[in-house]
Enzyme design. Structure first.
Site, PDB file in Angstrom:
ATOM      1  N   ASP A  33      -1.294  13.314  14.325  1.00  0.00           N
ATOM      2  CA  ASP A  33       0.168  13.787  14.116  1.00  0.00           C
ATOM      3  C   ASP A  33       0.907  14.298  15.215  1.00  0.00           C
ATOM      4  O   ASP A  33       0.073  14.931  16.202  1.00  0.00           O
ATOM      5  CB  ASP A  33       0.248  14.871  13.012  1.00  0.00           C
ATOM      6  CG  ASP A  33       1.513  15.294  12.506  1.00  0.00           C
ATOM      7  OD1 ASP A  33       2.323  14.458  12.538  1.00  0.00           O
ATOM      8  OD2 ASP A  33       1.503  16.238  11.782  1.00  0.00           O
ATOM      9  N   ARG A  37       7.413  14.530  18.038  1.00  0.00           N
ATOM     10  CA  ARG A  37       7.492  16.083  18.960  1.00  0.00           C
ATOM     11  C   ARG A  37       7.103  15.834  20.206  1.00  0.00           C
ATOM     12  O   ARG A  37       7.807  16.413  21.115  1.00  0.00           O
ATOM     13  CB  ARG A  37       6.738  17.005  18.175  1.00  0.00           C
ATOM     14  CG  ARG A  37       7.435  17.607  16.928  1.00  0.00           C
ATOM     15  CD  ARG A  37       6.878  18.391  16.116  1.00  0.00           C
ATOM     16  NE  ARG A  37       5.804  17.608  15.208  1.00  0.00           N
ATOM     17  CZ  ARG A  37       4.624  18.324  14.564  1.00  0.00           C
ATOM     18  NH1 ARG A  37       4.582  19.494  14.682  1.00  0.00           N
ATOM     19  NH2 ARG A  37       4.046  17.472  13.750  1.00  0.00           N
ATOM     20  N   TRP A  38       6.088  15.006  20.619  1.00  0.00           N
ATOM     21  CA  TRP A  38       5.642  14.886  22.173  1.00  0.00           C
ATOM     22  C   TRP A  38       6.644  14.276  23.017  1.00  0.00           C
ATOM     23  O   TRP A  38       6.817  14.654  24.134  1.00  0.00           O
ATOM     24  CB  TRP A  38       4.297  14.106  22.038  1.00  0.00           C
ATOM     25  CG  TRP A  38       3.727  13.798  22.966  1.00  0.00           C
ATOM     26  CD1 TRP A  38       2.838  14.541  23.900  1.00  0.00           C
ATOM     27  CD2 TRP A  38       3.963  12.656  24.151  1.00  0.00           C
ATOM     28  NE1 TRP A  38       2.309  13.775  25.189  1.00  0.00           N
ATOM     29  CE2 TRP A  38       3.265  12.798  25.468  1.00  0.00           C
ATOM     30  CE3 TRP A  38       5.012  11.582  24.040  1.00  0.00           C
ATOM     31  CZ2 TRP A  38       3.310  11.848  26.239  1.00  0.00           C
ATOM     32  CZ3 TRP A  38       5.007  10.510  24.969  1.00  0.00           C
ATOM     33  CH2 TRP A  38       4.249  10.791  26.154  1.00  0.00           C
ATOM     34  N   ASN A  81       5.669   7.501   5.103  1.00  0.00           N
ATOM     35  CA  ASN A  81       6.264   7.085   6.465  1.00  0.00           C
ATOM     36  C   ASN A  81       7.138   6.123   6.204  1.00  0.00           C
ATOM     37  O   ASN A  81       7.932   5.963   7.292  1.00  0.00           O
ATOM     38  CB  ASN A  81       5.068   6.459   7.364  1.00  0.00           C
ATOM     39  CG  ASN A  81       4.276   7.914   8.054  1.00  0.00           C
ATOM     40  OD1 ASN A  81       3.187   7.550   8.451  1.00  0.00           O
ATOM     41  ND2 ASN A  81       4.939   8.848   8.133  1.00  0.00           N
ATOM     42  N   TRP A  82       7.428   5.157   5.039  1.00  0.00           N
ATOM     43  CA  TRP A  82       8.312   4.383   4.589  1.00  0.00           C
ATOM     44  C   TRP A  82       9.734   5.022   4.799  1.00  0.00           C
ATOM     45  O   TRP A  82      10.729   4.272   4.869  1.00  0.00           O
ATOM     46  CB  TRP A  82       8.172   3.584   3.380  1.00  0.00           C
ATOM     47  CG  TRP A  82       6.797   2.702   3.494  1.00  0.00           C
ATOM     48  CD1 TRP A  82       5.545   2.980   2.881  1.00  0.00           C
ATOM     49  CD2 TRP A  82       6.553   1.405   4.147  1.00  0.00           C
ATOM     50  NE1 TRP A  82       4.771   2.390   3.246  1.00  0.00           N
ATOM     51  CE2 TRP A  82       5.247   1.036   3.635  1.00  0.00           C
ATOM     52  CE3 TRP A  82       7.523   0.565   4.809  1.00  0.00           C
ATOM     53  CZ2 TRP A  82       4.758  -0.027   4.188  1.00  0.00           C
ATOM     54  CZ3 TRP A  82       6.903  -0.584   5.231  1.00  0.00           C
ATOM     55  CH2 TRP A  82       5.429  -1.028   4.772  1.00  0.00           C
ATOM     56  N   SER A 204      -2.104  16.713   3.507  1.00  0.00           N
ATOM     57  CA  SER A 204      -1.220  15.789   3.133  1.00  0.00           C
ATOM     58  C   SER A 204      -1.699  14.730   2.679  1.00  0.00           C
ATOM     59  O   SER A 204      -1.301  13.480   3.035  1.00  0.00           O
ATOM     60  CB  SER A 204      -0.318  15.402   4.546  1.00  0.00           C
ATOM     61  OG  SER A 204       0.186  16.606   5.321  1.00  0.00           O
ATOM     62  N   GLU A 215     -15.604  19.686   7.071  1.00  0.00           N
ATOM     63  CA  GLU A 215     -14.998  20.722   7.848  1.00  0.00           C
ATOM     64  C   GLU A 215     -13.718  20.237   8.282  1.00  0.00           C
ATOM     65  O   GLU A 215     -13.696  19.104   8.739  1.00  0.00           O
ATOM     66  CB  GLU A 215     -16.074  21.077   9.101  1.00  0.00           C
ATOM     67  CG  GLU A 215     -17.408  21.392   8.612  1.00  0.00           C
ATOM     68  CD  GLU A 215     -17.518  22.821   8.151  1.00  0.00           C
ATOM     69  OE1 GLU A 215     -16.407  23.755   8.502  1.00  0.00           O
ATOM     70  OE2 GLU A 215     -18.128  23.270   7.271  1.00  0.00           O
TER      71      GLU A 215
HETATM   72  C1  FPP Z   1       2.400  10.673  13.379  1.00  0.00           C
HETATM   73  O1  FPP Z   1       3.140  11.226  14.291  1.00  0.00           O
HETATM   74  C2  FPP Z   1       2.200   9.401  13.755  1.00  0.00           C
HETATM   75  C3  FPP Z   1       2.505   8.330  13.019  1.00  0.00           C
HETATM   76  C4  FPP Z   1       3.178   8.316  11.980  1.00  0.00           C
HETATM   77  C5  FPP Z   1       2.239   6.744  13.400  1.00  0.00           C
HETATM   78  C6  FPP Z   1       0.984   6.760  14.161  1.00  0.00           C
HETATM   79  C7  FPP Z   1       0.524   5.257  14.503  1.00  0.00           C
HETATM   80  C8  FPP Z   1      -0.175   4.902  15.719  1.00  0.00           C
HETATM   81  C9  FPP Z   1      -0.612   5.931  16.730  1.00  0.00           C
HETATM   82  C10 FPP Z   1      -0.236   3.437  15.969  1.00  0.00           C
HETATM   83  C11 FPP Z   1      -1.111   2.831  14.965  1.00  0.00           C
HETATM   84  C12 FPP Z   1      -1.763   1.486  15.299  1.00  0.00           C
HETATM   85  C13 FPP Z   1      -2.606   0.918  14.798  1.00  0.00           C
HETATM   86  C14 FPP Z   1      -3.395   0.007  15.247  1.00  0.00           C
HETATM   87  C15 FPP Z   1      -3.168   1.428  13.534  1.00  0.00           C
HETATM   88  P1  FPP Z   1       4.889  11.690  13.754  1.00  0.00           P
HETATM   89  O2  FPP Z   1       5.692  10.600  14.123  1.00  0.00           O
HETATM   90  O3  FPP Z   1       4.535  12.076  12.367  1.00  0.00           O
HETATM   91  O4  FPP Z   1       5.146  12.933  14.771  1.00  0.00           O
HETATM   92  P2  FPP Z   1       6.075  14.082  14.573  1.00  0.00           P
HETATM   93  O5  FPP Z   1       5.077  14.850  13.381  1.00  0.00           O
HETATM   94  O6  FPP Z   1       6.153  14.783  15.608  1.00  0.00           O
HETATM   95  O7  FPP Z   1       7.306  13.922  14.128  1.00  0.00           O
END
Ligand code: FPP
EC number: 2.5.1.-
Length: 245
Positions: A33, A37-38, A81-82, A204, A215
């Site tokens: 997660d 923000r990063w 996420n959709w 979540s 843990e």
């Molecule tokens: C959460 O950060 C991250 C995601 C919704 C996507 C993660 C996906 C990847 C790292 C790539 C996946 C690749 C494969 C091959 C499976 P966020 O966007 O929710 O961050 P935020 O909470 O700061 O908005």
């Protein structure tokens, strides 16, 4: 000033405290997660955070393999996420394609890592589903490590589809063990340790059934900043908690 070797020095110091013989986590699950923000904190688009997050994810798989973690489950895309903007959803799915199409998958395969995609895959395009199934088929016989990517995954949805599966096919009386046969993770033991980055302290819906005795370990670092030191810190704290039980 932080010297470049500072993090690796910290990592090797904490690694030295880890006991590989007792209470070593076999299955680690991570909620990756904080990509958005990063990126925003650096004045970058959210997609840059996802790209950096994918690189961190690849590196984390390598570190886990090197440290003999047998199963790693990564929450890559939730059913929620959709609801994000279409362009962001397409970008994340594009990253999954990139991971499968490029050298990383072959590197994982050479390292005898088995790849699975868990979740309701039917919501993805046929092309994406085929790529995921082909990656799983290619690596099926690898037995050094298992990496599960949870995509279009939601813990409640998983439980409902497991109930439906049991009602359709179940032949023996329902028990916890019998029920687990219908979960997406039926081939894996439950996670010992669940890590969540970004400071959020919730599950979540991640591995709702399977997390019963896990843990939980949280860090305020955003996922792209996750590193070897933090992984060892989580494992070390896990072992300290286990010893107190
Ligand atoms: C959460 O950060 C991250 C995601 C919704 C996507 C993660 C996906 C990847 C790292 C790539 C996946 C690749 C494969 C091959 C499976 P966020 O966007 O929710 O961050 P935020 O909470 O700061 O908005």
């Amino acid at each position: 000033m932080v010297f470049p070797f500072h993090n690796s020095l910290k990592a090797s110091r904490i690694k030295a405290k880890i006991d590989r013989d007792t209470a070593y986590p076999k299955h680690i699950a991570i909620m990756m997660d904080g990509n958005g923000r990063w990126a925003l904190r650096r004045g970058l688009p959210r997609t840059a955070g996802h790209y950096a997050g994918m690189k961190t994810m690849e590196n984390t798989i390598r570190i886990c393999k090197k440290n003999d973690v047998k199963i790693l489950t990564l929450y890559a895309f939730s059913t929620e996420n959709w609801k994000r903007p279409k362009a962001e959803v397409e970008y994340i799915i594009g990253l999954i394609h990139e991971f499968i199409a490029e050298d990383t998958l072959h590197e994982m395969n050479r390292n005898r890592i088995r790849i699975n995609f868990i979740g309701d895959l039917s919501r993805f395009s046929t092309e994406t589903q085929n790529l995921m199934r082909n990656a799983a088929a290619l690596t099926k016989s690898n037995s050094d490590m298992v990496v599960n990517f949870a995509v279009n995954y939601g813990g409640r949805e998983e439980i409902v589809q497991a109930i439906k599966g049991y009602l359709k096919e179940g032949s023996v009386e329902l028990s916890e063990e019998e029920f687990e046969r219908y979960l997406y993770t039926s081939e894996c033991p439950p996670p010992d340790l669940i890590i969540r980055t970004s400071g959020e302290k919730r599950l979540s819906g991640f591995l709702l059934w399977q997390s019963a005795h896990a843990e939980l370990w949280f860090t305020s670092e955003m996922w792209p900043s996750f590193n070897e030191y933090l992984l060892y810190k989580a494992i070390h704290e896990y072992q300290c908690r286990k010893r107190r039980v």
